[in-house]
Design a protein around this motif. Structure first.
Motif: not given
Length: 372
Positions: A59-73
């Motif tokens: 779950y922590g990895g999922l959140c980290a991945n989503l963070y990268c997407w959100n941060a780039l956007d």
């Protein structure tokens, strides 16, 4: 789902309440269109820490991945995303989350292309991953990684002025529908609208691409009413490019200025840079139409100012590959010494924190695909 994850009265649950708050953060980020993507960054970092602290590394990895997407956007400076990635990687390697780390790679490779850490930002094979090889493996496994890979290449193709490359990697309607009904789908369709417009400008499938762009504008305008802080700048840029294509110069001028102002107000580095760049290209086209006239000379002069502002914003964002290309282009148009950072000094961007972005949070509607 909100009932299950509601933590308003969960203080008596002890450690469980902390875990529930993390899960609720991700649900709010992914489901709610009424929250700014900048706000979601802090939510996702919190959820990542909750997952790792409670032993739920997946779950922590999922959140980290989503963070990268959100941060780039959201236009977060690329070195900041890179720094967080390094922290995620160290923790997730220890937790043996190799599959989760692999899901990071397309986004991280895109960041490396933007930062100029690779020789060619349009190369299929980067320093971290081979896009083509990874896409073949994803197709064999039948995973949604194909969508992420196509989106990354589609975005790079448009940004680095290779529209045919962007078209080649355009997502189909079916692939768009595979993406989560959240900001990811909005971002993909936003770029699709820009690519359709540019392809029509270059003379490819003009009528069909104009029709697709009209549908995308209608779609973005509809959901802009639900999430103006996330979509208003995007829809204005697509409208500006579309008006420019149709020769409606006055409308295009107004839309360009609006999307530039919105990006400046939000401190959105990449969006501010792209809006200024596209406006400058619009002015250059006007200058070519009105050669040997005072109006044409004025358009070229303004184009130089807005392109300098674009370069400065790309620089602040960390997109040095784009900075290098635009500087070369500017020197070919205006001669050496044209890049003057003081011309951009009138625009100062500050990436906002979460405190000014908290708003009412309510679930949004499912997002469909306007190309269907």
């Amino acid at each position: 789902m909100y009932t299950i994850l509601d933590t308003t009265h969960s203080d008596d649950l002890g450690p469980v309440s902390t875990h529930l708050s993390g899960y609720r953060s991700v649900v709010e980020v992914q489901v709610c269109s009424n929250s700014h993507t900048l706000f979601s960054i802090f939510r996702l970092l919190h959820a990542y820490r909750v997952g790792m602290a409670t032993g739920d590394a997946e779950y922590g990895g999922l959140c980290a991945n989503l963070y990268c997407w959100n941060a780039l956007d959201s236009g977060t400076p690329l070195p900041t995303i890179q720094r967080h990635w390094n922290g995620f990687k160290e923790t997730l390697v220890t937790a043996r989350q190799t599959f989760t780390l692999r899901q990071f790679l397309p986004t991280l490779q895109t960041i490396h292309h933007w930062m100029g850490l690779t020789d060619d930002p349009l190369s299929e094979k980067g320093d971290l991953v081979d896009f083509a090889q990874m896409e073949k493996e994803a197709e064999m496994r039948g995973t949604s990684d194909v969508c992420s890979l196509k989106y990354c290449r589609m975005m790079l193709g448009y940004a680095f002025l290779d529209t045919e490359f962007a078209e080649k990697n355009m997502l189909s309607c079916k692939e768009v529908m595979l993406m989560p009904p959240s900001f990811e789908r909005v971002q993909v369709i936003f770029y699709m609208g820009l690519i359709f417009t540019q392809a029509a400008r270059e003379g490819r499938k003009y009528r069909k691409n104009v029709g697709y762009t009209r549908r995308i504008i209608q779609w973005l305008s509809k959901y802009c009413r639900e999430s103006p802080h996330n979509i208003l700048g995007k829809v204005n840029l697509v409208k500006a490019e579309f008006s420019s294509l149709l020769g409606k110069d006055k409308e295009a001028y107004e839309y360009y200025l609006m999307c530039i102002a919105i990006a400046n107000e939000e401190g959105h580095y990449s969006m501010h840079a792209m809006c200024n760049e596209r406006f400058a290209r619009h002015l250059l086209r006007l200058g070519e139409k009105k050669q040997h006239t005072q109006a044409g000379a004025d358009s070229r002069r303004k184009a130089k100012i807005y392109m300098n502002r674009a370069i400065e914003s790309y620089r602040q964002w960390g997109g040095m590959a784009k900075v290098t290309r635009l500087e070369t282009e500017m020197e070919s148009l205006y001669g050496k010494g044209v890049i003057r950072r003081e011309e951009s000094s009138g625009v100062s961007l500050t990436h906002q924190g979460s405190s000014s972005l908290m708003g009412n949070r309510s679930s949004g509607s499912g997002l469909g695909c306007p190309r269907c």
